[in-house]
Write an enzyme that holds these catalytic residues in place. Structure first.
Site: not given
Ligand code: GLN
Length: 526
Positions: A376, A501, A503
């Site tokens: 992300c 994600h 994970e």
């Molecule tokens: N801050 C970034 C976004 O909102 C990444 C978010 C995250 O890593 N979950 O796109």
């Protein structure tokens, strides 16, 4: 007929009620029962999505897009189930529902009160999964005696009154502290905590005692006598080397039989012990992999709970021990320290603090050919890194950190522009991606179509894809052919960034292909 197991906690927080509940759930599953688990958190936030990880640890994301307590991750990993919005509740969400109804005029002139309106709504949520399982395990967060938790405990009392005794099993998890000066384990906090519970009208069927030392017979007798629980129902939960060994420790104390007997149910199949052996085999290592996670919350492991689990699970399948160290992205000596690791992971995150450190860590991983996995924000940082250092787009950035950057290589998602409220409004939950053939992603997933969980507001800016692809970073998966989901670099042993994600999808004995690929690349380098 669904049966219910209620889990409350006493003395202090963080006793591992979720792990205790999930371990019992696992045993019942091995007897052939369909088990589900529901979490109730007594705080007023509607969900933990707006909370700082220092307050609450990781925010777990369900496939249907709920931002939830990290215990849901424990439930999914132990029970190999998918949780959803119905598995996670907070006081804030319960009150919101009741107040919305009141504003609509649904209460017909009544004074709306904690009893019965709030407690009725809580009880409605207790039975939310009754058609999906034989046994629903309900974990009440917080500690007995807290003002905030009272409506939940009161709802539990009412639920007991309204249902048959044999349909409900009540477990209280407490602490039996060791006083080193006196070389003694102390039962008094447990006695007080159970008294508090009995004052409210709940007499537990079982007490699970978290302890650093074995409880001897006399201690169990004392807890039994003072807490009005049979001696065999006083269970020792001693600190374990792996949380996945706890089901076996409970099995050895007949926890499953005691629950089954009281609930008056018959196992649906012969108990499957092979799970215990499979779990043990995951901790038979002949090698180690040193991994670093470069993030903002280096001193709080719970902030990266599912990443930690995913790395351990994947390493276990490779017969290796993952030595995971968290490095602060703001650490001045960060780059110097990176030479100690076989693999570098940059996790998700929000806000500009630490971003430049993360980018430096990615430069190091790319130039020194150290396996890299960006998740992300970690993926977004890898796009910024390559933009600045390979594509020579000076000061390229994400508009999350610089709204005026000349090269906005990461920008806010179109659908996010009109968002007014912060809570529950990100791109959340499962989305499909199509993977291009002959890419690292395809090689790992062995599929051209995947679905993974998301939690973000920003995305890779499609305007820069061409220039970045010419510089060496290419997009290997898209959502609906438009939104970049995975980026890679060629001529590197393992360099991959994912907008989602992964994970949250790892389970014991079912490592996630990205984590397994990441760690096997690290092993090959050694
Ligand atoms: N801050 C970034 C976004 O909102 C990444 C978010 C995250 O890593 N979950 O796109």
């Amino acid at each position: 007929m669904t049966k219910y197991i209620f889990i409350t906690g006493g003395v202090v927080s963080s006793l591992g009620k979720g792990i205790s509940g999930a371990s019992i759930g696992k045993l019942l599953q091995l007897h052939g029962f369909k088990v589900n688990m529901i979490k109730f958190d007594p705080y007023i936030n509607v969900d933990p999505g707006t909370m700082n990880p220092y307050q609450h640890g990781e925010v777990f994301v369900t496939i249907d897009g709920a931002e939830a307590d990290l215990d849901l991750g424990t439930y999914e990993r132990f029970l190999n189930i998918y949780t959803s919005k119905a598995n996670t509740n907070t006081a804030g969400d319960v009150y919101k529902t009741v107040i919305t109804r009141e504003r609509r005029g649904d209460y017909d002139g009544a004074t709306v009160q904690i009893i019965p309106h709030i407690t009725d709504e809580i009880k409605r949520r207790f039975v939310a999964l009754k058609n999906d399982c034989d046994i629903s395990i309900i974990e009440i967060g917080g500690t007995v005696g807290d003002i905030e938790g009272l409506p939940f405990i009161e709802a539990t009392r009412q639920f007991q009154l309204e249902n048959k005794k044999e349909d409900i099993f009540s477990i209280h998890v407490t602490l039996v502290p060791y006083i080193s000066g006196a070389h003694e384990l102390k039962t008094k906090p447990t006695q007080h905590s159970v008294n508090k519970l009995r004052e409210i009208g709940i007499s537990p069927d079982m007490i699970i005692c978290r302890t650093e030392h074995h409880l001897d017979e006399s201690l169990k007798k004392k807890i039994s006598l003072f807490c009005n629980v049979k001696e065999e129902n006083v269970i020792e939960a001693i600190d374990a080397s792996s949380i996945y060994c706890i089901p076996e420790a409970f099995y050895n104390q007949k926890v499953d039989s005691l629950v089954i007997e009281k609930l008056n149910i018959k196992p649906k199949k012969k108990f499957d012990r092979t799970w215990f052996a499979k779990i043990k085999s995951l901790s038979e290592f002949d090698k180690t992999i040193k991994v670093t996670v470069v993030g903002k919350y280096a001193d709080l492991k719970d902030a990266y709970k599912s990443i930690d689990e995913s790395l351990n699970i994947a390493a276990g399948e490779l017969k290796a021990k993952a030595e995971i160290e968290y490095l602060g992205a703001e650490d001045k000596d960060l780059v110097k320290k990176l030479k100690n690791y076989d693999a570098i992971l940059v996790p998700g995150g929000f806000g500009s603090r630490g971003v430049e450190g993360k980018i430096k860590a990615i430069t190091y991983a790319r130039e020194n050919k150290i396996p890299f996995l960006g998740i992300c924000l970690g993926m977004q940082c890898s796009v910024v890194e390559v933009s600045r250092n390979l594509a020579k787009l000076k000061d390229a950035n994400s508009t999350e950190f610089s709204e005026t950057t000349k090269y906005p290589v990461i920008k806010i998602l179109e659908e996010q522009k009109s968002v007014k409220y912060r809570g529950g409004t990100m791109r959340l939950g499962n989305y499909k991606s199509e993977i291009k053939k002959n890419t690292l992603a395809h090689n790992l997933y062995k599929s051209t179509e995947i679905e993974e969980r998301h939690r973000h507001r920003y995305e890779m800016n499609p305007e820069f894809i061409d220039v970045l692809e010419k510089s060496g970073l290419f997009v290997s998966a898209y959502h609906k052919g438009i939104l970049p989901e995975i980026v890679e670099i060629k001529d590197h042993p393992f360099f991959i960034g994912v907008q989602f994600h992964p994970e949250f999808a790892s389970r014991p004995m079912k490592a996630h292909p990205l984590f397994k690929g990441f760690l096997s690349a690290a092993l090959k380098k050694k």
